[in-house]
Scaffold this motif. Structure first.
Motif, PDB file in Angstrom:
ATOM      1  N   SER A 117      -2.684 -10.870  -3.353  1.00  0.00           N
ATOM      2  CA  SER A 117      -4.061 -11.044  -3.832  1.00  0.00           C
ATOM      3  C   SER A 117      -4.165 -12.135  -4.892  1.00  0.00           C
ATOM      4  CB  SER A 117      -4.587  -9.721  -4.396  1.00  0.00           C
ATOM      5  OG  SER A 117      -3.795  -9.286  -5.485  1.00  0.00           O
ATOM      6  N   ALA A 118      -3.140 -12.254  -5.733  1.00  0.00           N
ATOM      7  CA  ALA A 118      -3.165 -13.265  -6.794  1.00  0.00           C
ATOM      8  C   ALA A 118      -2.485 -14.568  -6.374  1.00  0.00           C
ATOM      9  CB  ALA A 118      -2.481 -12.718  -8.043  1.00  0.00           C
ATOM     10  N   LYS A 119      -1.950 -14.601  -5.129  1.00  0.00           N
ATOM     11  CA  LYS A 119      -1.258 -15.779  -4.604  1.00  0.00           C
ATOM     12  C   LYS A 119      -0.111 -16.199  -5.528  1.00  0.00           C
ATOM     13  CE  LYS A 119      -5.411 -17.390  -2.220  1.00  0.00           C
ATOM     14  NZ  LYS A 119      -6.405 -18.478  -2.053  1.00  0.00           N
ATOM     15  N   LEU A 120       0.701 -15.192  -5.887  1.00  0.00           N
ATOM     16  CA  LEU A 120       1.854 -15.419  -6.746  1.00  0.00           C
ATOM     17  C   LEU A 120       3.141 -15.263  -5.951  1.00  0.00           C
ATOM     18  CD1 LEU A 120       0.781 -13.272  -9.840  1.00  0.00           C
ATOM     19  CD2 LEU A 120       0.587 -15.759  -9.606  1.00  0.00           C
ATOM     20  N   GLY A 121       4.227 -15.820  -6.460  1.00  0.00           N
ATOM     21  CA  GLY A 121       5.532 -15.617  -5.861  1.00  0.00           C
ATOM     22  C   GLY A 121       6.065 -14.246  -6.231  1.00  0.00           C
TER      23      GLY A 121
ATOM     24  N   THR B   4      -6.364  -3.346  -8.857  1.00  0.00           N
ATOM     25  CA  THR B   4      -7.721  -2.815  -8.716  1.00  0.00           C
ATOM     26  C   THR B   4      -8.573  -3.732  -7.847  1.00  0.00           C
ATOM     27  OG1 THR B   4      -7.562  -1.804 -10.916  1.00  0.00           O
ATOM     28  CG2 THR B   4      -9.762  -2.047  -9.977  1.00  0.00           C
ATOM     29  N   ASP B   5      -8.413  -5.038  -8.022  1.00  0.00           N
ATOM     30  CA  ASP B   5      -9.153  -6.001  -7.204  1.00  0.00           C
ATOM     31  C   ASP B   5      -8.817  -5.866  -5.722  1.00  0.00           C
ATOM     32  OD1 ASP B   5     -10.323  -6.980  -9.481  1.00  0.00           O
ATOM     33  OD2 ASP B   5      -9.002  -8.721  -9.653  1.00  0.00           O
ATOM     34  N   ALA B   6      -7.592  -5.467  -5.433  1.00  0.00           N
ATOM     35  CA  ALA B   6      -7.141  -5.341  -4.038  1.00  0.00           C
ATOM     36  C   ALA B   6      -7.477  -3.973  -3.450  1.00  0.00           C
ATOM     37  CB  ALA B   6      -5.638  -5.585  -3.957  1.00  0.00           C
ATOM     38  N   HIS B   7      -8.155  -3.132  -4.223  1.00  0.00           N
ATOM     39  CA  HIS B   7      -8.402  -1.755  -3.778  1.00  0.00           C
ATOM     40  C   HIS B   7      -9.209  -1.694  -2.487  1.00  0.00           C
ATOM     41  CE1 HIS B   7      -9.194   2.525  -3.839  1.00  0.00           C
ATOM     42  NE2 HIS B   7     -10.495   2.278  -3.790  1.00  0.00           N
ATOM     43  N   ALA B   8     -10.187  -2.577  -2.320  1.00  0.00           N
ATOM     44  CA  ALA B   8     -11.044  -2.527  -1.127  1.00  0.00           C
ATOM     45  C   ALA B   8     -10.233  -2.663   0.160  1.00  0.00           C
ATOM     46  CB  ALA B   8     -12.102  -3.628  -1.203  1.00  0.00           C
ATOM     47  N   SER B   9      -9.320  -3.632   0.198  1.00  0.00           N
ATOM     48  CA  SER B   9      -8.515  -3.830   1.399  1.00  0.00           C
ATOM     49  C   SER B   9      -7.535  -2.673   1.614  1.00  0.00           C
ATOM     50  CB  SER B   9      -7.755  -5.161   1.314  1.00  0.00           C
ATOM     51  OG  SER B   9      -6.939  -5.201   0.157  1.00  0.00           O
ATOM     52  N   ILE B  10      -6.965  -2.159   0.508  1.00  0.00           N
ATOM     53  CA  ILE B  10      -6.034  -1.028   0.612  1.00  0.00           C
ATOM     54  C   ILE B  10      -6.756   0.209   1.147  1.00  0.00           C
ATOM     55  CG2 ILE B  10      -4.535   0.535  -0.696  1.00  0.00           C
ATOM     56  CD1 ILE B  10      -4.125  -1.751  -2.694  1.00  0.00           C
ATOM     57  N   ALA B  11      -7.941   0.480   0.574  1.00  0.00           N
ATOM     58  CA  ALA B  11      -8.697   1.667   0.966  1.00  0.00           C
ATOM     59  C   ALA B  11      -9.170   1.570   2.418  1.00  0.00           C
ATOM     60  CB  ALA B  11      -9.888   1.856   0.029  1.00  0.00           C
TER      61      ALA B  11
END
Length: 382
Positions: free
Chosen positions: A89-93, A113-120
């Motif tokens: 989600s943060a485009k990190l390594g 928390t920002d990625a919660h929608a896709s996880i849920a």
């Protein structure tokens, strides 16, 4: 029996709590203990459903479930999975994501928390398919007959579960999923929910389909097992039961792991309400996951599902409730206590119904026995 089944869980609990004290003192001890209880309460229905699948496996694969399976559950879902979500989600390594989890816990929590929608959406659709396939199947034993009989008739329609799941996903994307801003910028949550939900549906169809296919193959091979063993013995090469069950058990094991992953989503996300320390989170949720697995094996070895026939029904209704809750939490926050209580109430209700059924059947058998005794006395002239 209890010590044999739960021995590893007790040992992991002791080690985990001691490690927590060394890491952060008694406050960390309390956090890990609370997280353990949270995981167990949220995942009891998981154990019941797992038991229904695991009882079809032999002792070897049950051990695999408790060893390799627990490593996947603890280190994969409770430790690595949140870090992977942050990295994507943060485009990190990977190294940057780990550094963020250890050294910038507040920002790490926000990314999860920002990625919660896709996880849920992913987990909600996977669990929804499990629930729909269960309630649309015509079963000999019905718990809520007034509801399950008409649903079983509807279940004769091909692909009904998939159609309903897609409708639910579409409605969710158009209602609870709205545009939102995250740390990485504005996000079209509706499209995110649609893509993730379809991915969850596809995952269920692939893994569940392979599991069913190889399970049917296993049943066919078991019918010929005796003949093959006899032929192999004559040739001096005994047939291994593990080899016969290999493919079927492997895909059923894979299905169990994906199922556990879907169940763990709400626990992982909910854990951030208690702590954002990734190490304490892994310890607490890992201890809980260990008990869930031990409980699964205990239910299998005790034959509890055969004695209390409605437990599996209650667990699947709890799965349906959890699926709905996950989809709702895409937009609205629901306390984890409510999620856990719904599952406990449904399973408790199904257990109580099973006990009443067993008592009723026992009374009917006793009554029939007395009636047959009276008839024999009359026929013998007593």
């Amino acid at each position: 029996m209890v010590l044999k089944t739960f021995g590893w869980s007790f040992a992991v609990t002791a080690l985990g709590l001691v490690a927590a004290v060394f890491i952060g003192g008694w406050q960390a001890f309390g956090i890990v203990a609370i997280l353990s209880i949270l995981e167990i309460s949220l995942s009891f229905d998981n154990a019941v459903v797992n038991a229904g699948i695991l009882k079809k496996m032999n002792a070897f694969w049950q051990k695999i479930f408790l060893t390799i399976g627990i490593l996947i559950a603890v280190f994969g879902m409770r430790l690595v999975f949140p870090v992977v979500i942050v990295a994507i989600s943060a485009k990190l390594g990977p190294i940057e994501a780990v550094d963020l989890a250890l050294n910038n816990k507040d920002l790490y929590e926000q990314y999860v928390t920002d990625a919660h929608a896709s996880i849920a959406a992913f987990g909600g659709m996977f669990l929804l398919m499990i629930f729909l396939d269960f309630i649309f199947e015509d079963r000999d034993i019905k718990w809520l007959g007034w509801l399950e009989r008409p649903l079983a008739k509807l279940g004769k329609v091909d692909m009904l579960s998939v159609c309903i799941a897609l409708i639910v996903l579409l409605v969710s994307a158009m209602t609870v999923a709205t545009h939102a801003h995250t740390h990485s910028g504005p996000v079209d949550k509706a499209s995110t929910v649609m893509i993730s939900g379809i991915a969850g549906l596809i995952t269920y169809l692939i893994v569940g389909g392979l599991s069913s296919f190889f399970e049917n193959k296993l049943e066919e091979e078991e019918e010929r097992e005796h003949e093959e063993e006899e032929a192999a013995k004559k040739a001096g090469k005994p047939v291994s039961a593990v080899k016969l069950a290999g493919k079927a058990a492997f895909f059923m094991f894979l299905y169990l792991e994906v199922l556990d992953a879907s169940f763990s989503f709400d626990g992982v996300i909910g854990a951030f309400a208690i702590t954002n320390d990734i190490v304490l989170m892994a310890l607490g949720l890992g201890i809980g996951a260990m008990y869930v697995r031990s409980l699964t094996v205990y239910l299998v070895r005790q034959g509890t599902l055969d004695d209390y026939v409605y437990l599996e029904h209650g667990a699947h209704y709890a799965i349906g409730a959890l699926a709905a809750i996950l989809l709702i939490t895409i937009q609205y926050e629901i306390n984890e206590v409510i999620t856990g209580l719904i599952g406990v109430v449904l399973i408790g209700w199904s257990f109580w119904s099973s006990v009443r059924r067993n008592k009723r059947l026992a009374a009917e058998e006793a009554g029939n026995g007395e009636g047959s005794d009276e008839k024999s006395e009359v026929s013998s002239g007593v």
